[in-house]
Design a protein around this motif. Structure first.
Motif, PDB file in Angstrom:
ATOM      1  N   ILE A 160      -1.450  -4.406 -20.106  1.00  0.00           N
ATOM      2  CA  ILE A 160      -0.223  -5.157 -19.328  1.00  0.00           C
ATOM      3  C   ILE A 160      -0.127  -6.280 -20.282  1.00  0.00           C
ATOM      4  O   ILE A 160      -1.013  -6.989 -20.699  1.00  0.00           O
ATOM      5  N   ASN A 161       1.285  -6.621 -20.419  1.00  0.00           N
ATOM      6  CA  ASN A 161       1.609  -7.931 -21.189  1.00  0.00           C
ATOM      7  C   ASN A 161       2.076  -8.815 -20.095  1.00  0.00           C
ATOM      8  O   ASN A 161       2.937  -8.625 -19.420  1.00  0.00           O
ATOM      9  N   ALA A 162       1.687 -10.131 -20.522  1.00  0.00           N
ATOM     10  CA  ALA A 162       2.071 -11.287 -19.458  1.00  0.00           C
ATOM     11  C   ALA A 162       2.560 -12.393 -20.733  1.00  0.00           C
ATOM     12  O   ALA A 162       1.685 -12.725 -21.538  1.00  0.00           O
ATOM     13  N   VAL A 163       3.941 -12.640 -20.555  1.00  0.00           N
ATOM     14  CA  VAL A 163       4.221 -13.929 -21.332  1.00  0.00           C
ATOM     15  C   VAL A 163       3.874 -15.157 -20.527  1.00  0.00           C
ATOM     16  O   VAL A 163       4.272 -15.271 -19.477  1.00  0.00           O
ATOM     17  N   ASN A 182     -11.911  -4.566 -11.201  1.00  0.00           N
ATOM     18  CA  ASN A 182     -12.236  -3.018 -11.119  1.00  0.00           C
ATOM     19  C   ASN A 182     -11.176  -2.150 -11.449  1.00  0.00           C
ATOM     20  O   ASN A 182     -11.167  -0.958 -10.887  1.00  0.00           O
ATOM     21  N   LYS A 183     -10.517  -2.524 -12.543  1.00  0.00           N
ATOM     22  CA  LYS A 183      -9.455  -1.551 -13.171  1.00  0.00           C
ATOM     23  C   LYS A 183      -9.836  -1.422 -14.467  1.00  0.00           C
ATOM     24  O   LYS A 183      -9.793  -2.563 -15.172  1.00  0.00           O
ATOM     25  N   ASN A 184      -9.428  -0.160 -14.873  1.00  0.00           N
ATOM     26  CA  ASN A 184      -9.680  -0.068 -16.578  1.00  0.00           C
ATOM     27  C   ASN A 184      -8.107  -0.516 -17.142  1.00  0.00           C
ATOM     28  O   ASN A 184      -7.544   0.215 -17.774  1.00  0.00           O
ATOM     29  N   ILE A 185      -8.043  -1.762 -17.234  1.00  0.00           N
ATOM     30  CA  ILE A 185      -6.557  -2.348 -17.820  1.00  0.00           C
ATOM     31  C   ILE A 185      -7.245  -3.521 -18.540  1.00  0.00           C
ATOM     32  O   ILE A 185      -7.919  -4.053 -18.744  1.00  0.00           O
ATOM     33  N   HIS A 186      -6.096  -3.506 -19.814  1.00  0.00           N
ATOM     34  CA  HIS A 186      -6.489  -4.396 -20.871  1.00  0.00           C
ATOM     35  C   HIS A 186      -5.088  -5.533 -20.785  1.00  0.00           C
ATOM     36  O   HIS A 186      -3.999  -5.012 -20.816  1.00  0.00           O
ATOM     37  N   TYR A 187      -5.436  -6.419 -20.062  1.00  0.00           N
ATOM     38  CA  TYR A 187      -4.550  -7.417 -19.883  1.00  0.00           C
ATOM     39  C   TYR A 187      -4.278  -8.544 -21.106  1.00  0.00           C
ATOM     40  O   TYR A 187      -5.194  -9.040 -21.450  1.00  0.00           O
ATOM     41  N   ARG A 188      -3.011  -8.506 -21.459  1.00  0.00           N
ATOM     42  CA  ARG A 188      -2.896  -9.354 -22.686  1.00  0.00           C
ATOM     43  C   ARG A 188      -1.882 -10.446 -22.578  1.00  0.00           C
ATOM     44  O   ARG A 188      -0.840 -10.276 -22.124  1.00  0.00           O
ATOM     45  N   PHE A 189      -2.490 -11.661 -22.905  1.00  0.00           N
ATOM     46  CA  PHE A 189      -1.624 -12.709 -22.809  1.00  0.00           C
ATOM     47  C   PHE A 189      -0.806 -13.066 -23.980  1.00  0.00           C
ATOM     48  O   PHE A 189      -1.543 -13.344 -25.116  1.00  0.00           O
TER      49      PHE A 189
END
Ligand code: SAM
Ligand code: SF4
Length: 334
Positions: A160-163, A182-189
């Motif tokens: 997931i991309n967040a600016v 609890n989620k297999n998510i890669h959060y990218r700032f």
């Protein structure tokens, strides 16, 4: 397609094997950091690559050593022939990925699977419904959230991309991190970047160091640095015990140009050898008149500047005389 050992090398010995193709300049959102307030002038269809042209040009790039293609835009999935393009690209010897705002993803699950497209970046700048509407000017928050869950259920690799923009969503950094518990998510700032018409100034930006400090203040010594891959544009981390991971993309405060392997092809068939470059190489016109586009591609790579399209320093990139000459992000393809 020609199989070849040719490499697209620039003058700094960087091999380019990753092509990002913009499928369209159109979008079903209006994110303030991407789409200029006044919109962008849309041109007639003939200004853009049609499906056959796009596939032929992609094929030429693959013959020159491209081994990964990411589809982007605008919103790539609003293009009417997106299903067919994805299906056809899926038959080529190339790793396929996509960056999307997630709204239409539920219509594409089978197409992605058939094309072996497993890596999907979804943009989501807030976990708050009202703020989502403020940022994007549209009300699709629930749709995006449920489509992210759908992707996870179908075992896609989801980033997931967040600016991050000061006083907009910097107060949600910990919420984003908690989303990975609890989620297999890669959060990218992503640090806020300047593009034509997005009224950038760095006082609105939130830097890599600030982001990391905010996270370390809460999770202290549970923040684990992960190993970055060779061409990663991000610094990767995780919180001990969390299922997901997170990353920071610091194009402003600490650019990753030394290992850049990316080329961009805009929806109107221009090569951008760097996200920040104002120089473009029109290969669509040449393709249409039957010219060999390979020499143009080689030249475009050779002319790549060492750093951020020639904006070497922070002062350069902060200078509107330089940073405002670029296209808007929506018409580059991020
Ligand atoms: N519509 C798709 C989406 O939103 O994911 C793909 C295109 S969008 C231009 C690609 C990425 O660029 C998104 O993750 C978006 O957040 C990012 N982006 C757009 N404008 C930006 C800016 N000014 N600074 C940093 N990232 C930006
Ligand atoms: Fe559309 Fe993506 Fe730009 Fe938002 S970031 S306006 S979703 S292209």
């Amino acid at each position: 397609m020609e199989s070849t050992n040719i490499k697209l090398k620039d003058n700094f010995d960087r091999v380019h094997d990753y092509l990002r193709i913009s499928l369209t300049e159109k979008c079903n959102l209006r994110c303030f950091y991407c789409m200029p307030e006044e919109g962008i002038p849309l041109r007639e269809n003939s200004a853009y690559m049609n499906k056959q042209e796009l596939l032929a040009i992609a094929n030429t790039f693959i013959g020159l050593g491209i081994n990964k293609i990411r589809l982007t835009g605008g919103e790539p999935l609003v293009r009417k022939d997106a299903h067919e393009i994805i299906t056809e690209l899926g038959k080529l010897p190339v790793e396929l990925a996509i960056t999307t705002n997630g709204i239409l993803v539920d219509n594409f699950i089978e197409t992605f699977k058939q094309a072996n497209l497993r890596s999907i970046n979804v943009s989501l700048d807030t976990l708050q419904k009202n703020k989502f509407s403020d940022i994007t000017k549209r009300n699709y928050f629930e749709k995006v959230i449920s489509n992210i869950d759908l992707l996870l259920k179908n075992n896609f690799h989801v980033k997931i991309n967040a600016v991050l923009v000061r006083d907009v969503n910097d107060n949600e950094i910990i919420d984003f991190i908690e989303y990975t518990r609890n989620k297999n998510i890669h959060y990218r700032f992503i640090e806020f970047m300047p593009f034509g018409g997005n009224k950038w100034d760095w006082s609105k930006g939130y830097s890599h160091d600030e982001i990391l400090r905010t996270i370390e203040n809460i999770y202290a010594n549970k923040v684990i640095k992960l190993k970055d891959k060779k061409n990663d544009t991000s610094k990767n981390y995780k919180i001990e015990g969390f299922e997901g991971t997170f990353a920071i993309i610091s194009s402003i405060t600490n650019p990753f140009c030394d290992t850049c392997n990316r080329i961009r092809l805009t929806a109107d068939g221009k090569i951008k050898n760097c996200l920040f470059s104002n120089n473009e190489t029109d290969i669509l016109t040449s393709y249409r008149i039957g010219q060999d586009i390979k020499p143009l591609i080689f030249d475009a790579i050779k002319n790549k500047k060492q750093k951020r399209g020639g904006m070497e320093t922070f002062e350069d990139i902060s200078n509107p005389d330089f940073n405002n000459k670029n296209r808007s992000m929506i018409s580059i393809g991020g």
